[in-house]
Design an enzyme around this catalytic site. Sequence first.
Site, short mmCIF file in Angstrom:
data_model
loop_
_atom_site.label_atom_id
_atom_site.label_comp_id
_atom_site.label_asym_id
_atom_site.label_seq_id
_atom_site.Cartn_x
_atom_site.Cartn_y
_atom_site.Cartn_z
N ASP A 1 -2.14 -1.54 -3.52
CA ASP A 1 -1.23 -2.63 -3.88
C ASP A 1 -2.01 -3.91 -4.20
O ASP A 1 -1.70 -4.98 -3.70
CB ASP A 1 -0.21 -2.88 -2.76
CG ASP A 1 1.01 -3.67 -3.24
OD1 ASP A 1 1.28 -3.70 -4.46
OD2 ASP A 1 1.69 -4.27 -2.39
N LYS B 1 -2.66 -7.00 -6.11
CA LYS B 1 -1.84 -7.91 -6.91
C LYS B 1 -2.18 -9.33 -6.48
O LYS B 1 -2.82 -9.53 -5.44
CB LYS B 1 -0.35 -7.63 -6.71
CG LYS B 1 0.13 -7.79 -5.28
CD LYS B 1 1.59 -7.41 -5.14
CE LYS B 1 2.07 -7.52 -3.69
NZ LYS B 1 3.48 -7.15 -3.57
N ASN C 1 -1.84 -10.58 -2.90
CA ASN C 1 -2.69 -9.96 -1.90
C ASN C 1 -4.16 -10.33 -2.05
O ASN C 1 -5.03 -9.69 -1.47
CB ASN C 1 -2.53 -8.44 -1.94
CG ASN C 1 -1.17 -8.00 -1.43
OD1 ASN C 1 -0.49 -8.76 -0.76
ND2 ASN C 1 -0.77 -6.80 -1.77
#
Length: 166
Positions: A9, A11, A14
Amino acid sequence: HDQGVIHRDIKPENIQILSNGQIKITDFGIARLTFQPNITMDGQVFGTPSYMSPEQVKGGDLDSRSDLFSVGVLLYEMIAGQKPFQGDSVISITYAIMNAEPVQPSQCSFGLWQVIQKALDKSPMLRFSSASEMSKALDEAGIHDVVQPYGVPSYPAPQFQLPGNP
């Protein structure tokens, strides 16, 4: 990746830039260890659609090259000011990831574009095999001297002040 972790994940939300310019990846909530069996059901999809790799969209097997695809999406977005695969729904975004080829942003140097294209290749086998290989390609592209990402202040990273911290 060297420690056997696939984030799944990557992105903007993050990724944190510390006041000293150091970059940290956060939120390992859906990360998976490569040396442990996959505990999700086959075909189960995790992640944020705009940053998913084609194999992630299909619910297939993932490795570090899936995270590198997501980094390619981030680089594209930093340079162009928009995501490479767009749509008005999850279905149209994932269709674009699977089928569309992004257009080179006008402000992107040829060398950096070569790196982004390789990171965004639909086939994991044609992407960078590791983050260190991708980092080396970015260094060789000379991006620090050639291009300023869209809407991002120049390095060093801005100094952030926390409340109560003079």
